[in-house]
Design a protein around this motif. Structure first.
Motif, mmCIF file in Angstrom:
data_model
loop_
_atom_site.group_PDB
_atom_site.id
_atom_site.type_symbol
_atom_site.label_atom_id
_atom_site.label_comp_id
_atom_site.label_asym_id
_atom_site.label_seq_id
_atom_site.Cartn_x
_atom_site.Cartn_y
_atom_site.Cartn_z
ATOM 1 N N HIS A 32 0.821 -1.371 0.239
ATOM 2 C CA HIS A 32 0.021 -0.096 0.044
ATOM 3 C C HIS A 32 0.901 1.246 -0.220
ATOM 4 C CE1 HIS A 32 -2.937 2.981 1.484
ATOM 5 N NE2 HIS A 32 -3.802 2.203 0.422
ATOM 6 N N ALA A 33 1.912 1.226 0.599
ATOM 7 C CA ALA A 33 2.644 2.353 0.954
ATOM 8 C C ALA A 33 3.482 2.866 -0.414
ATOM 9 C CB ALA A 33 3.927 2.279 1.931
ATOM 10 N N GLY A 35 2.327 3.119 -3.593
ATOM 11 C CA GLY A 35 1.385 3.779 -4.563
ATOM 12 C C GLY A 35 0.915 2.756 -5.474
ATOM 13 N N GLU A 36 0.078 3.233 -6.352
ATOM 14 C CA GLU A 36 -0.738 2.362 -7.075
ATOM 15 C C GLU A 36 0.111 1.664 -8.218
ATOM 16 O OE1 GLU A 36 -4.994 2.139 -9.781
ATOM 17 O OE2 GLU A 36 -4.414 3.974 -8.908
ATOM 18 N N ALA A 37 1.066 2.309 -8.926
ATOM 19 C CA ALA A 37 1.888 1.760 -9.909
ATOM 20 C C ALA A 37 2.712 0.683 -9.417
ATOM 21 C CB ALA A 37 2.496 2.778 -10.608
ATOM 22 N N ALA A 38 3.177 0.928 -8.146
ATOM 23 C CA ALA A 38 4.063 0.003 -7.394
ATOM 24 C C ALA A 38 3.218 -1.144 -7.154
ATOM 25 C CB ALA A 38 4.660 0.560 -6.123
ATOM 26 N N PHE A 39 2.181 -1.033 -6.663
ATOM 27 C CA PHE A 39 1.102 -2.062 -6.264
ATOM 28 C C PHE A 39 0.575 -3.006 -7.436
ATOM 29 C CE2 PHE A 39 -3.128 -4.036 -6.242
ATOM 30 C CZ PHE A 39 -2.941 -4.531 -4.925
ATOM 31 N N ASN A 40 0.481 -2.354 -8.548
ATOM 32 C CA ASN A 40 0.367 -3.300 -9.681
ATOM 33 C C ASN A 40 1.160 -3.872 -10.264
ATOM 34 O OD1 ASN A 40 -2.623 -2.526 -9.728
ATOM 35 N ND2 ASN A 40 -2.314 -0.675 -11.087
ATOM 36 N N ARG A 90 -7.207 3.139 -2.291
ATOM 37 C CA ARG A 90 -6.824 4.273 -2.018
ATOM 38 C C ARG A 90 -7.134 4.818 -0.936
ATOM 39 N NH1 ARG A 90 -8.445 4.239 -8.013
ATOM 40 N NH2 ARG A 90 -6.670 4.872 -9.098
ATOM 41 N N ALA A 91 -8.086 4.304 -0.049
ATOM 42 C CA ALA A 91 -8.454 4.601 1.247
ATOM 43 C C ALA A 91 -7.481 4.817 2.124
ATOM 44 C CB ALA A 91 -9.478 4.142 1.770
#
Length: 91
Positions: A32-33, A35-40, A90-91
């Motif tokens: 989660h920390a 960001g979305e691009a890293a998560f994906n 995103r929460a």
């Protein structure tokens, strides 16, 4: 007496849901920390590594080649289904 087909289906579905929810929490907390691009990116890397491991390392004792191929294919499909169901929170 062997469990009936409906009971086996309920057990399989319950197992899949339980594992999916555990993985969802673990993966979300781990990435989660970043960001979305890293998560994906992490999800895709995990999926690719798991599928590769299943194909190259999984050996089922006491089964024929057809059964082993079928189990590997289904396992890979489960990996892909589980991991592509995860979305960045995103929460």
């Amino acid at each position: 007496m062997a469990p009936d087909k409906n009971e086996l289906q309920a057990i399989n579905t319950s197992w899949q849901i339980a594992i999916q929810e555990i993985l969802r929490m673990v993966i979300r907390d781990m990435y989660h920390a970043g960001g979305e691009a890293a998560f994906n990116t992490h999800i895709k890397r995990i999926e690719e590594a798991a599928v590769d491991s299943i194909h190259s390392d999984l050996r089922l004792r006491g089964t024929d080649e057809w059964t082993e191929v079928l189990v590997k294919e289904r396992a890979c499909n489960f990996v892909t289904t589980l991991l592509t169901s995860f979305t960045y929170d995103r929460a």
